[in-house]
Scaffold this active site. Structure first.
Site, PDB file in Angstrom:
ATOM      1  N   GLN A   1       1.330   7.996   3.325  1.00  0.00           N
ATOM      2  CA  GLN A   1       1.881   7.185   4.409  1.00  0.00           C
ATOM      3  C   GLN A   1       1.757   7.921   5.733  1.00  0.00           C
ATOM      4  O   GLN A   1       1.353   7.358   6.744  1.00  0.00           O
ATOM      5  CB  GLN A   1       3.376   6.923   4.152  1.00  0.00           C
ATOM      6  CG  GLN A   1       3.623   5.802   3.212  1.00  0.00           C
ATOM      7  CD  GLN A   1       3.360   4.474   3.881  1.00  0.00           C
ATOM      8  OE1 GLN A   1       4.103   4.026   4.729  1.00  0.00           O
ATOM      9  NE2 GLN A   1       2.259   3.871   3.538  1.00  0.00           N
TER      10      GLN A   1
ATOM     11  N   GLU B   1       7.013   3.759   9.464  1.00  0.00           N
ATOM     12  CA  GLU B   1       6.854   3.605  10.912  1.00  0.00           C
ATOM     13  C   GLU B   1       6.769   4.959  11.626  1.00  0.00           C
ATOM     14  O   GLU B   1       5.910   5.157  12.491  1.00  0.00           O
ATOM     15  CB  GLU B   1       7.984   2.770  11.515  1.00  0.00           C
ATOM     16  CG  GLU B   1       8.476   1.602  10.665  1.00  0.00           C
ATOM     17  CD  GLU B   1       7.436   0.529  10.402  1.00  0.00           C
ATOM     18  OE1 GLU B   1       6.464   0.418  11.159  1.00  0.00           O
ATOM     19  OE2 GLU B   1       7.604  -0.209   9.405  1.00  0.00           O
TER      20      GLU B   1
ATOM     21  N   ILE C   1      12.410  12.641  -0.142  1.00  0.00           N
ATOM     22  CA  ILE C   1      11.040  12.163  -0.330  1.00  0.00           C
ATOM     23  C   ILE C   1      10.887  11.810  -1.808  1.00  0.00           C
ATOM     24  O   ILE C   1      10.919  12.689  -2.666  1.00  0.00           O
ATOM     25  CB  ILE C   1      10.023  13.248   0.084  1.00  0.00           C
ATOM     26  CG1 ILE C   1      10.226  13.626   1.557  1.00  0.00           C
ATOM     27  CG2 ILE C   1       8.590  12.771  -0.161  1.00  0.00           C
ATOM     28  CD1 ILE C   1      10.193  12.473   2.541  1.00  0.00           C
TER      29      ILE C   1
ATOM     30  N   GLY D   1       0.780  -1.234   0.000  1.00  0.00           N
ATOM     31  CA  GLY D   1       0.000   0.000   0.000  1.00  0.00           C
ATOM     32  C   GLY D   1       0.814   1.287   0.000  1.00  0.00           C
ATOM     33  O   GLY D   1       0.299   2.331  -0.388  1.00  0.00           O
TER      34      GLY D   1
ATOM     35  N   GLY E   1      13.264   6.320   5.082  1.00  0.00           N
ATOM     36  CA  GLY E   1      12.110   5.499   5.478  1.00  0.00           C
ATOM     37  C   GLY E   1      11.052   6.288   6.221  1.00  0.00           C
ATOM     38  O   GLY E   1      11.365   7.168   7.022  1.00  0.00           O
TER      39      GLY E   1
END
Ligand code: FAD
Ligand code: SF4
Lengths: 326, 745
Positions: free
Chosen positions: B645, B712, B636, B476, B709
């Site tokens: 996200q 999270e 990014i 996703g 990343g």
């Protein structure tokens, strides 16, 4: 799901007879509650009598009141101009329930007859007197956060989940019923029953009795009304506690009041003593606090729903304030 | 390259967006195979004990039923090696549950039988007819009992350097002697991933030793490895396809009993078997964020410097598998403090095994640490942002290494400005909007900028399309889209000339989607593979064309049907000619992290979340009215999918803070919140328009792309930001999530 028979009569009498004749038959309207329960193995009717062909979807104004057909959709009722003008409390309560998609399927009759959301009732591996009489009440000593603080018994402490019902009981509605023994009218407050020793029975309807409509008498409650529902998310959740308030104000003086709680008992909980208390008093926060204290007389909590002893009166105060300011 | 040709950093629409919104994307359960049969699992109704008998006769006689499989008649699974011991002695650090292997029940709703029929409805009906008799034993599912028997994870016992081993910097428990100190306990209930797509698998034995799985997994290769091992097959005999995954949030990071069950069933009936869990089974059979107890002790000096932090955490796990996560990691490295120690323990209960859930342990830990930071700031009469600035670290205090990059201060600034932090009052309960109390809170998140090794395949087609293949899944976040952008830039091609194919174990090796590591890891492989193919094509062209032979690969330009050179349009090598040569430019590249950089630098992504809440003082309802999430996540790659996200993580954080909790009746060891009416996740009306801000500064050391990343850090720190805002609004400190109205009324 079990095997079952499905019929869709177009005559009311045929539908009633089909259910009256067969103890394992059920009416089905929107199906949003019954089908869920069938999938979970909680209910296993052997015959479904689909009533959607019956001409029961009208919303009319006649003889000093609204008559809402049993098959009128929740969304149709909440959006109906007459309903919004004459009984805005009802429209608010319906819109506080479920989601738009469900309200597009759910019917007036089905809504008031939806069954409790008690999780023990839903899980066939757990005890529940309502689902299987005699197995014990799982919630009594179990997880009872959502459960009743009024009118429960040691056999069942479940609450009735409908929002619409809370408004209807406050508005002195009457349920029109047609059954094998003929037609009758049931005051809304008498439709649902307390669990007592037979929690498997939610209502006072007799086998085969079909709800055809609900009558809501005209009243002065067209402006100062509020339905307030406290839930764990902004929408699409059942009430922790809800309150329906309709006030008739003369300046700041309360001429008449209609009050009910949802989420506190096995039936929508009308608060007549608190209503009487309010009559003639000024619509102030202090009055509302006193009325809320009156409303809470006799409440008793279990292990996880102690908070309702505070949340319920506070919700009523909030709703009274909202109604007075409306 | 012209600036408009740069796609990294742009807003390319999802390459699979059209497929998804038109229903043309095929998810695991949507494949149709000839002879398909359907399986439904029967779960135990006790939490612990033995299965005495299973009466499957009625089910077997039911229409359409092909098989009812239990431990009495299950085909033997070679990988379920017998322990050699009495099977009644399950090991504490065992492996995955061996489904239908023995008569032991280890948790309530453990699969004890699978019914296979020719239609789903018939399988479901028959499943209800299966009746089991048990010899129940006393179970324990109550965390308070588990806490009394908490133990050091085996992993930590074996390796004192393990991230879950005890950690001490300076003196342990030094906060106890501080003058300005606090000690508080924080609790996170069990939370369930509940992605929209139910867990599903189709198991198809194409030959007795060849298995194809259409499976909802985050790692096609991990799944392949697990089931190749289970069935004692060479890995190449197992094919795993997971092209589309409808959300997972971590619950497809492990192999689960239902997958084993489907494969066993397919073996037994010798037909492809489709098995889709029910929503209720999603609570019990595919992991969850473990119920976790935490304690923070903290002391600080009068001028707002932290002098000591102790962070203890005990997470729930199952009796048969030790699941650990990095709950206490953030405490070790986020703030300057001479004394820091952490202790992580496990509590084994008669429940199924947990698994990482978005942000995983770090999100759980951040709730404790970031709440405690707020509590300490309040104690010191300091603005919580100022308190954090006073304890800001310019190098990693855990190991003394410099950060590979850190722009958290910039995040603080941007976010504070956007939310209007200056409106915040130190004294709780000072602000109102009508009847509603208003409060502001913040929470910080961090997560390792992990990068593993990965391969990528690339080749050119005669029509000028470039095809890349990777075993990676896209659950996703938009992996396929990001990779398309990276390849487009590496080759100087428009994105529609790139076809990135993913989600198949037969494609080039790539890690499991998780830990915010995919762009960091697969991105460089894609980039390097593209460069390598460019060079290879240049050399091939150079064999017959001197201009190409002497050119640099940077000068190579892909035109419609031929290769040419920048500044030398006369140089042409048609794809048709080039592809006549042996392998048509096919290249596989393996990309590895720079080990030296890993030694030298400490690599983390950072985020800060600012929340504005409104609380009804009478009813205790909380509404998040504003949420600003700022991230230092390096480059990014795609503003849109990255923003997505962050927003998804923020909404997940609202769920964590205000409503998510799986509640168990410990008398039965059985959950009472198994459907989405009882287990609440946020609805649209619960989420404000989340403001997302990126620092967007490339990290010079993690990889050549500069990424760190996002997945999270999008959720880590959100729940404490909301809890802290609730405190600021009401003066009530809620240390046990979720913050439901009953806790505030
Ligand atoms: C996820 C979810 C969330 C929900 N949230 C809410 C909420 O917040 N508030 C709320 O109030 N409700 C909520 N609901 C319940 C919803 O309002 C009911 O399911 C719906 O109103 C039932 O109407 P129906 O027509 O679909 O009934 P059905 O499912 O067709 O029938 C329900 C029952 O009524 C009987 N019946 C139906 N019509 C008649 C009739 N005319 N005469 C006699 N018997 C009849 C049926 O035999 C059956 O026993 C929710 C439901 C779901 C699934
Ligand atoms: S409260 Fe009523 S519905 Fe719930 S378990 Fe007890 S008997 Fe069943």
């Amino acid at each position: 799901m079990n095997q079952f028979q499905y019929i869709r009569p177009s005559k009311q009498q045929a539908a009633i007879e089909a259910v009256a004749r067969d103890a394992n038959a059920k009416f089905i309207a929107g199906g949003t509650n019954l089908v869920d329960l069938m999938k979970r193995g909680v209910m296993a009717p052997q015959k479904l009598v689909d009533i959607n062909r019956l001409p029961l979807a009208k919303i009319e104004h006649e003889n000093g009141g609204l008559r809402i057909g049993a098959l009128a959709l929740n969304s149709a009722v909440a959006d109906d101009r007459q309903v919004r003008e004459r009984q805005p409390l009802l429209a608010q309560a319906i819109n506080a329930g479920a989601s738009a998609q469900l309200r597009n399927m759910a019917t007036t009759g089905g809504n008031m007859l939806q069954r409790t959301r008690c999780p023990y009732f839903y899980d066939t591996a757990l005890p529940c007197n309502k689902r299987e009489p005699g197995t014990g009440c799982g919630a009594l000593e179990g997880i009872n956060r959502m459960h009743a603080i009024f009118g429960f018994s040691d056999k069942c402490i479940a609450v009735h989940p409908s929002d619409m019902s809370v408004a209807l009981v406050a508005l002195d509605a009457t349920v029109l019923v047609s059954g094998p023994k003929g037609d009758r009218r049931i005051p809304f407050a008498d439709l649902h029953r307390l669990p007592g020793d037979t929690p498997e029975k939610d209502t006072t309807l007799e086998p085969g009795e079909l709800i055809t409509a609900v009558d809501v008498p005209d009243g002065p409650f067209t402006k100062h009304v509020s339905y307030y529902k406290v839930r764990e998310r902004a929408s699409y959740a059942f009430a922790l506690v809800s309150a329906a308030v309709a006030l008739d104000l003369d300046g700041n003086t309360i001429k008449a009041a209609r009050l009910a709680f949802g989420g506190v008992a096995h039936k929508p909980w009308r608060l007549q003593t608190a209503e009487q208390f309010l009559v003639g008093k000024p619509a102030t926060e202090e009055t509302f606090r006193q009325a809320a204290a009156v409303a809470m007389q006799g409440a008793k909590a279990f292990k996880h729903n102690e908070y309702k002893l505070k949340l319920a009166p506070n919700t009523l105060i909030q709703t009274l304030k909202n109604a007075a300011a409306a | 390259m012209k600036p408009q040709d740069k796609h990294i950093g742009g807003t390319l629409n999802r390459v699979d967006g059209h497929l998804k919104v038109t229903g043309a994307a095929t998810y695991s359960a949507e494949y149709e195979l000839p002879g398909m049969s359907y399986a439904v699992l029967v779960g135990s109704t006790i939490a612990k004990g033995r299965i005495k008998s299973i009466d499957a006769r009625a089910a077997e006689r039911a229409p359409g039923v092909l098989a009812v499989i239990t431990h009495f008649n299950s085909p033997k699974v070679p990988g379920f090696t017998p322990t050699g011991k009495d099977p009644s002695q399950p090991q504490t650090v065992g492996g995955r549950l061996k489904v239908f292997h023995d008569d032991l029940v280890r948790f309530n709703d453990q699969p004890i039988a699978v019914v296979v029929a020719d239609t789903l409805e018939r399988a479901r009906f028959a499943a209800r007819l299966v009746k089991a008799e048990y010899a129940a034993e006393k179970h324990e599912t109550d965390m308070s009992a588990g806490l009394k028997q908490a133990f050091v994870p085996t992993q930590a016992k074996k390796n004192p350097k393990s991230p879950v081993a005890d950690y001490v910097r300076g003196t342990a428990d030094a906060y106890k002697t501080g003058t300005r100190r606090l000690e508080a306990e924080y609790i996170i209930p069990t939370e369930v991933h509940h992605p929209m797509e139910l867990q599903s698998i189709i198991a198809h034995w194409e030959a007795p030793d060849r298995l194809t799985l259409y499976d909802k997994t985050q790692g096609t290769l991990a799944t392949r490895r697990d089931f190749a091992k289970e069935w004692n097959l060479p890995e190449e005999n197992v094919k795993v396809i997971a092209t589309f995954v409808g959300g997972a949030f971590g619950n497809a990071l492990h192999s689960w009993p239902h997958e084993s069950a489907a494969i066993i069933a397919a073996k037994k009936v010798n037909r492809p078997v489709k098995l889709v869990l029910t929503r209720e089974q999603m609570t019990t059979m595919v992991g969850y964020r473990p119920h976790t107890w935490q304690k923070i002790g903290m002391s600080a000096s009068a001028d707002g410097k932290i002098t000591a932090i102790t962070h203890e955490a005990t997470g729930q796990t199952s009796s048969y598998e030790e699941f650990t996560e990095s709950t206490v990691q953030q405490t070790r490295m986020m703030y300057e403090s001479p004394n820091v120690n952490t202790r992580y323990r496990l509590a084994a209960l008669d429940v199924s095994t947990p698994i990482w859930m978005r942000g995983p342990g770090e999100a759980t830990g951040a709730f404790a640490l970031e709440s405690a930071m707020d509590e300490m700031a309040y104690l010191l009469n300091l603005d919580p942002l100022e308190f954090r600035l006073r304890n800001y670290t310019d190098k990693d205090p855990e190991n003394g290494k410099p950060w590979s990059s850190k722009f958290l201060k910039e995040c603080y600034q941007m976010g504070a400005e956007r939310i209007g932090w200056n409106k915040r009052q130190l004294k709780p309960g000072s602000l109102r909007d009508g009847e509603w109390l208003v409060g502001y809170g913040m929470g910080v998140g961090t997560f390792g900028a992990h990068r593993g090794s990965s391969k990528a395949n690339v080749r050119l087609l005669p029509n000028g399309t470039v095809v890349l293949q990777s075993a990676v899944t896209d659950i996703g976040p938009g992996t396929g889209t990001a990779m398309t952008q990276i390849a487009a830039d590496a080759l100087g091609l428009p994105p529609d000339k790139i076809r990135f194919e993913w989600g198949n174990s037969q494609f080039a090796q790539a890690p499991t989607q998780g830990g915010s590591a995919i762009v960091n890891t697969v991105g460089p492989a894609v980039q390097e593979a593209c460069m390598a193919m460019k060079e290879k094509l240049r050399t091939m062209a150079g064999a017959s064309n001197a201009a190409f032979a002497s050119a640099r690969k940077e000068e190579v330009v892909f035109a419609d049907t031929y290769l040419t050179l920048n500044g030398n349009p006369g140089a042409r090598a048609s794809y048709a000619d080039l592809l006549k040569q042996t392998d048509g430019g096919f290249v596989t590249v393996e990309s590895k992290p720079n080990g030296e950089n890993n030694q030298k630098y400490s690599m983390y992504s950072f985020s800060v979340h600012f929340a504005e809440v409104r609380v009804n003082p009478l009813t205790g309802e909380v509404r998040v009215s504003k949420l600003v999430s700022c991230a230092d996540a390096g480059t990014i790659v795609n503003q849109k999918t990255a923003g997505n996200q962050m927003k998804g993580g923020a909404v997940g954080g609202i769920g964590m803070a205000l409503m998510e909790a799986a509640v168990m009746d410990d008398r039965f060891g059985r959950y009472v919140t198994k459907d989405l009416a009882d287990y609440h996740v946020p609805v649209q009306a619960d989420a404000p328009a989340v403001d997302v801000l990126f620092v967007n500064q490339p990290d010079p050391h993690v990889n050549a792309l500069g990424t760190k990343g996002i997945g999270e850090i999008a959720i880590i720190g959100v729940a404490p930001a909301i809890a802290n805002a609730v405190f600021n609004a009401t003066g009530k400190r809620i240390r046990e999530l979720p913050i439901t109205p009953d806790k505030l009324v």
